[in-house]
Design an enzyme around this catalytic site. Structure first.
Site, PDB file in Angstrom:
ATOM      1  N   SER A 216       0.816  -1.215   0.000  1.00 35.86           N
ATOM      2  CA  SER A 216       0.000   0.000   0.000  1.00 35.86           C
ATOM      3  C   SER A 216       0.854   1.271   0.000  1.00 35.86           C
ATOM      4  O   SER A 216       0.352   2.343  -0.333  1.00 35.86           O
ATOM      5  CB  SER A 216      -0.927  -0.003   1.211  1.00 35.86           C
ATOM      6  OG  SER A 216      -0.181  -0.153   2.397  1.00 35.86           O
ATOM      7  N   ASP A 462      -3.723   6.226  11.600  1.00 37.71           N
ATOM      8  CA  ASP A 462      -2.872   5.679  10.542  1.00 37.71           C
ATOM      9  C   ASP A 462      -1.549   6.442  10.578  1.00 37.71           C
ATOM     10  O   ASP A 462      -1.461   7.577  10.119  1.00 37.71           O
ATOM     11  CB  ASP A 462      -3.553   5.827   9.178  1.00 37.71           C
ATOM     12  CG  ASP A 462      -2.678   5.277   8.047  1.00 37.71           C
ATOM     13  OD1 ASP A 462      -1.564   4.783   8.330  1.00 37.71           O
ATOM     14  OD2 ASP A 462      -3.115   5.337   6.883  1.00 37.71           O
ATOM     15  N   HIS A 465       0.858   5.196   6.483  1.00 40.80           N
ATOM     16  CA  HIS A 465       0.735   5.805   5.156  1.00 40.80           C
ATOM     17  C   HIS A 465       0.981   7.313   5.276  1.00 40.80           C
ATOM     18  O   HIS A 465       1.118   7.844   6.379  1.00 40.80           O
ATOM     19  CB  HIS A 465      -0.650   5.496   4.584  1.00 40.80           C
ATOM     20  CG  HIS A 465      -0.897   4.016   4.467  1.00 40.80           C
ATOM     21  ND1 HIS A 465      -1.596   3.306   5.401  1.00 40.80           N
ATOM     22  CD2 HIS A 465      -0.485   3.132   3.549  1.00 40.80           C
ATOM     23  CE1 HIS A 465      -1.622   2.023   5.059  1.00 40.80           C
ATOM     24  NE2 HIS A 465      -0.953   1.886   3.934  1.00 40.80           N
TER      25      HIS A 465
END
Ligand SMILES: *[C@@H]1O[C@H](CO)[C@@H](O)[C@H](O)[C@H]1NC(C)=O
Ligand SMILES: *[C@@H]1O[C@H](CO)[C@@H](O)[C@H](O)[C@H]1NC(C)=O
Ligand SMILES: *[C@@H]1O[C@H](CO)[C@@H](O)[C@H](O)[C@H]1NC(C)=O
Ligand SMILES: *[C@@H]1O[C@H](CO)[C@@H](O)[C@H](O)[C@H]1NC(C)=O
Length: 493
Positions: A216, A462, A465
């Protein structure tokens, strides 16, 4: 040739109290917790699809066997077969009627029995050298890996309003993140890294195909490049699979194709199943076979940007010659030697680079970049147990410990690129590095944290990312710079 280090990684999971010490520790073990909670909470498909965008590092390994249909749709014509990728025989163990041969069929549906291509075992590689061949490599005119973040009043090249493809999970401004993190630029020690020029990139990649290959975070870079380029031309969505693992975009006026292709490990890997046959968070990683999920795409590419590392922090098992030969993060498990994350990463990076160097059907001018490892920045916990990352400025250099495993993975990745250049006959195929590890280690302020659409994923941060716009855009500034250098070196020949 340096011998392969076997030192086990030692800095992955010691719970220390000091925030600066624990700041950069990988919290991958908690990914398991994330998975279990969410799988249990009987969510709708919509939730799954949405969640997968942000937590796919954790997530997409599980319960999505059906995803193979999407994969099949785009790989009906695998161009790289076992024979084509390598002419070396695979190292064969005595009893290779091993369970591994069966697991691809029972666990995950792959395009064909030949879906994973054998790769050469390590000791053979030195013999690949052919002296006398002039190898032109990606010229690294300036070492952009070391430097510092300095204030940049101009801010970002694009905004949440000017990038139509910006995913909600990385649209930190939309969800209230302070814009302060946008006003920095990376200043390499010995040179300048030019600001991204959206109109320049398509000029140097006219008619080319570029793929980000990895997890990702590879997709994160693809999304960033898409936003940067969409400032000059609106991309056309050509292909998207159901789980956003495989994407293809096209920029018609320059005939430039941009892709993201999913692979967690580069090597062929299958989830370990529990007693009920359900996949667990662990994987059996077959170090001597590359995953066809990405190798089948190689022949069409002019540029490949590979990356990875974060998935290796799970409890994973290493296989070779049809036998389980070791593990990663399994300390204490009977009879298994823990090889350490860095060893596993080295093996798959080497296999991937060798596979690319030897790919018979690939374009002669294929250029491969390895984008180096970037860490998460969870503090005081992880995904779902209260971990957060709410810093508002880059870390000071002294706040990033020299013992962090990120440094080791970066070193391993750099060494393997050097190795493929020096030991393989690569012809006009070139290998370069996008070394962003140090820059990103400092950017504890560049993650979404809690600033994303909370409708589907509550109470989680998160810190893995990267916000868009944000420091991730620098990866593409580096990429553009390298591609421009290559284009120039072509002109000069
Ligand atoms: C290939 O991709 C599919 C679809 O995303 C995935 O389910 C599968 O695990 C992958 N296979 C390998 C060997 O990586
Ligand atoms: C796999 O490869 C072998 C050797 O090239 C070939 O004979 C066989 O037909 C292939 N099988 C499939 C299912 O493609
Ligand atoms: C969020 O997670 C933390 C840590 O696990 C927990 O203490 C807290 O109660 C949770 N909050 C909600 C609203 O679930
Ligand atoms: C970050 O969050 C923690 C916990 O909620 C809080 O104690 C701290 O003050 C916050 N720091 C900043 C800079 O907002």
């Amino acid at each position: 040739m340096a011998p392969l280090p076997t030192t086990p990684s030692s800095s992955t999971s010691s719970p220390t109290a000091s925030p600066s010490r624990s700041l950069l520790h990988s919290k991958s073990r908690e990914w398991d917790v994330v998975v279990q909670r969410n799988v249990r909470s009987s969510v709708l498909l919509l939730l799954l699809v949405s969640t997968v965008f942000v937590f796919s590092v954790v997530y997409t390994s599980r319960g999505f066997g059906a995803a193979a249909t999407g994969e099949e749709a785009i790989s009906q014509s695998p161009l790289v077969t076992a024979e084509e990728l390598t002419n070396e025989p695979i190292a064969v163990a005595e009893d290779n009627v091993a369970p591994e041969r069966q697991s691809p069929a029972t666990g995950i549906s792959l395009p064909s029995a030949n879906s994973s291509a054998p790769v050469v075992s390590l000791p053979n590689t030195a013999e690949q050298t052919e002296t006398g061949e002039v190898r032109i490599q990606v010229e690294e005119k300036c070492d952009m890996s070391m430097g510092k973040w300095v204030r940049e009043p101009k801010g970002s090249v694009y905004t949440k309003l000017t990038c139509p493809t910006l995913p909600d999970f990385k649209n930190c401004q939309k969800y209230g993140k302070d814009p302060d993190h946008l006003f920095w630029r990376w200043q390499p020690d010995g040179c300048d890294l030019p600001r991204f020029a959206p109109e320049r990139f398509p000029d140097v990649v006219r008619g080319k195909r570029l793929a980000f290959i990895g997890d990702s975070l590879a997709r994160n870079q693809m999304e960033s490049l898409l936003c940067l380029l969409s400032q000059a031309e609106t991309p056309v969505n050509v292909y998207a699979d159901a789980f956003d693992k495989f994407r293809t975009w096209h920029f018609p006026s320059h005939d430039f194709t941009l892709m993201a292709t999913w692979t967690e490990f580069y090597a062929h890997a299958v989830p370990v199943v529990d007693a009920d046959g359900k996949p667990t968070a662990s994987f059996d990683i077959h170090l001597d076979r590359l995953s066809a999920n990405w190798t089948t795409r190689l022949p069409e590419l002019d540029y490949a940007v590979i990356s990875g590392g974060n998935w290796f922090f799970r409890v994973n098992y290493l296989w070779e010659g049809g036998r389980r030969t070791g593990c990663v993060n399994c300390r204490g498990e009977a009879g298994l030697a823990d090889s350490g994350v860095a060893y596993a990463v080295r093996r798959v990076v080497r296999a991937a680079l060798q596979g690319i160097a030897r790919c018979r059907d690939c374009k002669p001018g294929l250029v491969t970049f390895l984008r180096t490892y970037t860490p998460d920045h969870f503090e005081h916990g992880s995904w779902f147990d209260g971990g957060y990352c709410n810093r508002t400025r880059p870390l000071e250099e002294r706040e990033v410990g020299s013992g962090h495993i990120g440094w080791e993975l970066r070193r391993v990745q750099n060494e393997e690129v050097t190795r493929v250049r020096e030991t393989m006959t690569t012809g006009s195929r070139r290998f370069g590095v996008l070394d962003v590890t140090k820059a990103m280690m400092l950017r504890a302020d560049g993650h979404p944290g809690g600033h994303y659409d909370k409708r589907w994923v509550r109470n989680a941060s998160d810190c893995l990312h990267w916000c868009m716009p944000g420091p991730v855009d620098m990866w593409n500034e580096m990429l553009l710079q390298r591609i421009v250098e290559i284009a120039r070196s072509h002109v000069g020949r």
